[in-house]
Design a protein around this motif. Sequence first.
Motif, PDB file in Angstrom:
ATOM      1  N   PHE A 177       0.837  -1.196   0.000  1.00  0.00           N
ATOM      2  CA  PHE A 177       0.000   0.000   0.000  1.00  0.00           C
ATOM      3  C   PHE A 177       0.876   1.251   0.000  1.00  0.00           C
ATOM      4  O   PHE A 177       1.725   1.430   0.870  1.00  0.00           O
ATOM      5  N   PHE A 178       0.694   2.099  -1.013  1.00  0.00           N
ATOM      6  CA  PHE A 178       1.440   3.350  -1.134  1.00  0.00           C
ATOM      7  C   PHE A 178       0.517   4.519  -0.780  1.00  0.00           C
ATOM      8  O   PHE A 178      -0.601   4.608  -1.297  1.00  0.00           O
ATOM      9  N   PHE A 179       1.010   5.414   0.095  1.00  0.00           N
ATOM     10  CA  PHE A 179       0.242   6.620   0.401  1.00  0.00           C
ATOM     11  C   PHE A 179       1.220   7.710   0.824  1.00  0.00           C
ATOM     12  O   PHE A 179       2.404   7.457   1.055  1.00  0.00           O
TER      13      PHE A 179
ATOM     14  N   SER B 104       8.083  13.469  -5.123  1.00  0.00           N
ATOM     15  CA  SER B 104       8.129  12.188  -5.845  1.00  0.00           C
ATOM     16  C   SER B 104       6.716  11.696  -6.159  1.00  0.00           C
ATOM     17  O   SER B 104       5.781  11.934  -5.402  1.00  0.00           O
ATOM     18  N   SER B 105       6.591  10.963  -7.257  1.00  0.00           N
ATOM     19  CA  SER B 105       5.297  10.415  -7.670  1.00  0.00           C
ATOM     20  C   SER B 105       5.184   8.963  -7.220  1.00  0.00           C
ATOM     21  O   SER B 105       6.001   8.119  -7.587  1.00  0.00           O
ATOM     22  N   LYS B 106       4.169   8.688  -6.400  1.00  0.00           N
ATOM     23  CA  LYS B 106       3.938   7.306  -5.965  1.00  0.00           C
ATOM     24  C   LYS B 106       3.654   6.407  -7.168  1.00  0.00           C
ATOM     25  O   LYS B 106       4.183   5.305  -7.270  1.00  0.00           O
ATOM     26  N   SER B 107       2.813   6.898  -8.061  1.00  0.00           N
ATOM     27  CA  SER B 107       2.416   6.103  -9.227  1.00  0.00           C
ATOM     28  C   SER B 107       3.614   5.746 -10.091  1.00  0.00           C
ATOM     29  O   SER B 107       3.757   4.615 -10.567  1.00  0.00           O
ATOM     30  N   HIS B 108       4.487   6.724 -10.294  1.00  0.00           N
ATOM     31  CA  HIS B 108       5.679   6.489 -11.105  1.00  0.00           C
ATOM     32  C   HIS B 108       6.561   5.421 -10.459  1.00  0.00           C
ATOM     33  O   HIS B 108       7.123   4.544 -11.143  1.00  0.00           O
ATOM     34  N   LEU B 109       6.679   5.471  -9.138  1.00  0.00           N
ATOM     35  CA  LEU B 109       7.479   4.490  -8.410  1.00  0.00           C
ATOM     36  C   LEU B 109       6.875   3.088  -8.535  1.00  0.00           C
ATOM     37  O   LEU B 109       7.599   2.109  -8.772  1.00  0.00           O
ATOM     38  N   MET B 110       5.561   2.979  -8.408  1.00  0.00           N
ATOM     39  CA  MET B 110       4.900   1.678  -8.523  1.00  0.00           C
ATOM     40  C   MET B 110       5.017   1.109  -9.938  1.00  0.00           C
ATOM     41  O   MET B 110       5.195  -0.101 -10.122  1.00  0.00           O
TER      42      MET B 110
ATOM     43  N   HIS C   6       5.347   0.424 -19.144  1.00  0.00           N
ATOM     44  CA  HIS C   6       3.918   0.748 -19.271  1.00  0.00           C
ATOM     45  C   HIS C   6       3.447   1.486 -18.022  1.00  0.00           C
ATOM     46  O   HIS C   6       3.782   1.107 -16.902  1.00  0.00           O
ATOM     47  N   ASN C   7       2.664   2.538 -18.233  1.00  0.00           N
ATOM     48  CA  ASN C   7       2.140   3.313 -17.104  1.00  0.00           C
ATOM     49  C   ASN C   7       0.872   2.666 -16.559  1.00  0.00           C
ATOM     50  O   ASN C   7      -0.244   3.061 -16.899  1.00  0.00           O
ATOM     51  N   THR C   8       1.055   1.651 -15.735  1.00  0.00           N
ATOM     52  CA  THR C   8      -0.097   0.969 -15.133  1.00  0.00           C
ATOM     53  C   THR C   8      -0.916   1.946 -14.295  1.00  0.00           C
ATOM     54  O   THR C   8      -2.138   1.987 -14.378  1.00  0.00           O
ATOM     55  N   PHE C   9      -0.210   2.741 -13.471  1.00  0.00           N
ATOM     56  CA  PHE C   9      -0.851   3.797 -12.693  1.00  0.00           C
ATOM     57  C   PHE C   9      -0.628   5.134 -13.410  1.00  0.00           C
ATOM     58  O   PHE C   9       0.509   5.508 -13.694  1.00  0.00           O
ATOM     59  N   PHE C  10      -1.701   5.837 -13.716  1.00  0.00           N
ATOM     60  CA  PHE C  10      -1.621   7.139 -14.363  1.00  0.00           C
ATOM     61  C   PHE C  10      -0.998   8.147 -13.388  1.00  0.00           C
ATOM     62  O   PHE C  10      -1.377   8.196 -12.222  1.00  0.00           O
TER      63      PHE C  10
ATOM     64  N   PHE D 283      -0.739  -4.093  -5.696  1.00  0.00           N
ATOM     65  CA  PHE D 283      -0.245  -2.759  -5.357  1.00  0.00           C
ATOM     66  C   PHE D 283      -1.439  -1.808  -5.286  1.00  0.00           C
ATOM     67  O   PHE D 283      -2.240  -1.758  -6.224  1.00  0.00           O
ATOM     68  N   CYS D 284      -1.560  -1.082  -4.167  1.00  0.00           N
ATOM     69  CA  CYS D 284      -2.651  -0.128  -4.000  1.00  0.00           C
ATOM     70  C   CYS D 284      -2.092   1.279  -3.846  1.00  0.00           C
ATOM     71  O   CYS D 284      -1.054   1.480  -3.199  1.00  0.00           O
ATOM     72  N   ASN D 285      -2.811   2.240  -4.414  1.00  0.00           N
ATOM     73  CA  ASN D 285      -2.366   3.626  -4.407  1.00  0.00           C
ATOM     74  C   ASN D 285      -3.519   4.516  -3.953  1.00  0.00           C
ATOM     75  O   ASN D 285      -4.590   4.522  -4.563  1.00  0.00           O
ATOM     76  N   LEU D 286      -3.299   5.257  -2.862  1.00  0.00           N
ATOM     77  CA  LEU D 286      -4.298   6.207  -2.380  1.00  0.00           C
ATOM     78  C   LEU D 286      -3.989   7.570  -2.975  1.00  0.00           C
ATOM     79  O   LEU D 286      -2.924   8.150  -2.738  1.00  0.00           O
TER      80      LEU D 286
END
Length: 947
Positions: free
Chosen positions: A81-83, A90-96, A104-108, A147-150
């Motif tokens: 879980f990323f929050f 830093s970008s959480k999505s970019h890290l994930m 591929h950009n799984t998380f926008f 992987f979860c992103n808040l």
Amino acid sequence: MDVQMAVFHCADGLLKQLMVTKLSQCQYALPLLVPDPFTRQIEFPLWTFRQINKSWKMKNTNNETISQNKPIYKAETPMVFFFRFGSVSSSKSHLMNSLINEKHNTFFHRDCPGSSRNRVLMNGVVEIAWFCPSGSYDDKFSDCVAFCNLHGDAGDHEKQLQILTEMASVNVVLLTKLDRNNKHAIGLKDEKDDDDCKRGRAAAQQMMSLLEKKNLSEIKESFLPHQGKLWHQWCQKNKELHRPQGGELEVDISRKKSQIYEIREQQHESDICEFTFSFIKEMNSYDELQKIFFLKWLRTLLDEYTSADLSALIHTYNEMWSKSLQLKDKRDKPEKLKAEQAELERMSEKLQAANFGLEHIMREIGQIYESCSSVRKNKKDLQMMISGFPLELMDGDAAHVPVIWISAVLDQLIKKLGDQRVFVLSGKSTMLNAMFGLQFARSFHAAELAGSSTRHHDNEFATFVIGLANLTLINIFGENTAEMQDILQIVVQAFMRMKKNVSDVAAREKTMEARRRLLEKLDEMTKLAAEEEIYNAEHFRKPTNGTTKPKLLEKFVFSFRNSLEISVYRKLETEYSNAMMTIENKLHNKIKNKAICETVEIEETDLQRELKKTSEEVEKSIKRDEYCSIFQKYCHGAKSAAIIGEIICQKLKEPIKQSVYKNTARDLTDEITSNCESLNGNRSNLEKHILKTLAEEEDFDKYMDYIHNPRDHFKSFISDEVSQYMTDKFSVSVLPKMKENIKLLQQKIMKAAHESTEHVQVNRGDAGLWLKIFTQQLSDELIFSEKDLSGVNLDGTDDFNILEDVIKKEIPAIMSDISSRFNIMTIPLNLPYKFRPDEILIDHFCQCCWVQCPFCQAICTNTIENHHVDHSVAVHRNIGLNGWFYRGTINLATTICTSGVASDQYFYPNESDEIIPWRKYRKAGGVYADWSITPDLSELPYWKWFV
């Protein structure tokens, strides 16, 4: 993302599920917790996940690789879980994304095209995505990981934070200055409280309760009897009826019709089980929306019901397959291998029986309808179902079209929609589902299933699917190009035989090299097929109702490998037919003349004289010794083992030669890539040797060819290097390799002949079994099968020792002939283009980007053709090499691109009067904007020397 969430909030349950399913297919993160924009109540949209399955490979406790395939809502996986608290750089999505899939950009995230730092509906949304390991050594995780992103500040979303931190195996927090003043108490809402959804689920669960404690592999036979053995027998008899043999009489055809009717009566008498009755009842009880929810729930529950057992069966099958391969390699335990292969076949049948889904229920309904219609009985109140779910046109297990059922459904569709013109698009289910939001069931198969899809079936399926369509989409990536080429050639040939119109299938757009070659081949085969069938090949449109019946008649075409085989067969067939007619006429005349004077007596010498003369004519027409020999044997009516042995050897000549040359070329290519300095590395190493050679030769024209036509220059250089290596090493390397390949292949053929003879004698088999074992033993070595001898009469061949002796005598002579003709000139002449060593290496080095710098003509070093990132190259050159000169002079410019972009100089793009600063070269647009040129003041002595 705000647009996506706006649509999500406005959608009903069905559309939400469709959106999430498509996001998953496109490898994007999915909304897991969604705050209502008005009430702030959190929704957990579990319903939307129910059609998503994930597959991955992992190691078990015995370090064995096992495959997993599960509905994702049931998969128990570790969660990360990323929050964040506050605003962080830093970008959480970019890290994930870097952990899940770097490409591929799984998380926008904020750096994606179209992104905005301002959010309206995304704050508080929790997205989820999964890493699914492939079983490879470089997997970042050994098991499936969620992987979860808040989105937004976690301090503003206490409930989401509480839920996810308690559930996660690992919590990753990005920190800045904390501000915990704003807290909200938010309740969690489960699936959408939809009455239609709940009623559909209850009805589907009621049906599933009928399957409790049932053996999965026996369900179809017990619950769906109308599509079982009787249906398959009917299909086979129906095909035989439409593919009559030459000597068939009307009484035989009438007998087959009676058999077909009797099978239908037996099928009609089969009971309709409670499971099918329940399905029909539910389909007739609901309105449209409730019906769709019922079907979706039933499909989901059926997938859930079968997935665990199917995964276990596939795992067992794969283990057995691996053991079978090991035994095959050892070749010292034939009986154990035979037993293992028989068990493998039984397991394959078990897998097919265990594949049970909504499409099989629909197939049962169709067969009930067909059996009722065929025997003119009541249709048991069956109602046509037009609910947007796919309708199976061809039964994949029986390779047959239930025409009565399909016609009835289409008639009902016409009544509902009107008699519209329909554009038919065909393709693979996964691609069509992703592109158009459809719900086709994906093909079920184990990756290693052997023999489950024969060439005959592949050809039938491809012809039928393409025959129905105005347009067929073919995804070449991941497919065997050679197999597709052969199948599509057969499709073209089959439509010629059906007297359909065929269009030019050559490519009309720029495409990748493999696709271009395939389409060029198909174009050649289309023309060849047209010539063979004496038909004009211009259009490729086929009406639906015209494809099924002709397909039943075309067993002849489907049995061939490709159009070239058909062409040779046609020539031999024509010459044989003409020759026999000539002989028949001459003998008839002779008999008639002699009958006037004396008792008719046809002497053997007369027949031999006519056969010899006709044989010479055939040989002159065909120009092929092996076909002449075969023709002679036919005319003599020879059936002995010795003659069959000679025919087999004649047929083996070309496959043996092809195998020897291909294996030698492959071995030679491997040696060249190891020992030749210019060809034993990557393209950069190759280019270094090209530049070195150019400098040594000091040939200005060759430099210009390299600068302006680099791809052609590379190809020419590779061909010269390979040719020189082969010439220098012919006696010490090339020739010994060829002789070794001949020796090994001869041993394998002798062994195959001996083992075939032993097998037939032990099992008291016939010539057909001998040939089957012989071709199977050589299937890995030669392009040679039973089909190659389909026209040879094997009756009366029972002395297999003689057959083996003939092969042992003839094969060394064939090998000696091939060896004596082998030289440096015959290698390219006897190899297909793509198997030549130079072409293999050209394909290896030249499948990359060839775009040149608009300033200096240096070649982009990206190894992927048509890549999506900027072009770049490590070493640029003087721009004067590309004809740049100083404005107002005739002096070539000496600027190097990397130093130019570091300067305050200007340039005039495209010979215009517009001035562009070198530092802002991308502003020139066009090709300039596609390049990334990094400032660098390093000296480049090579190109300075050249200038």
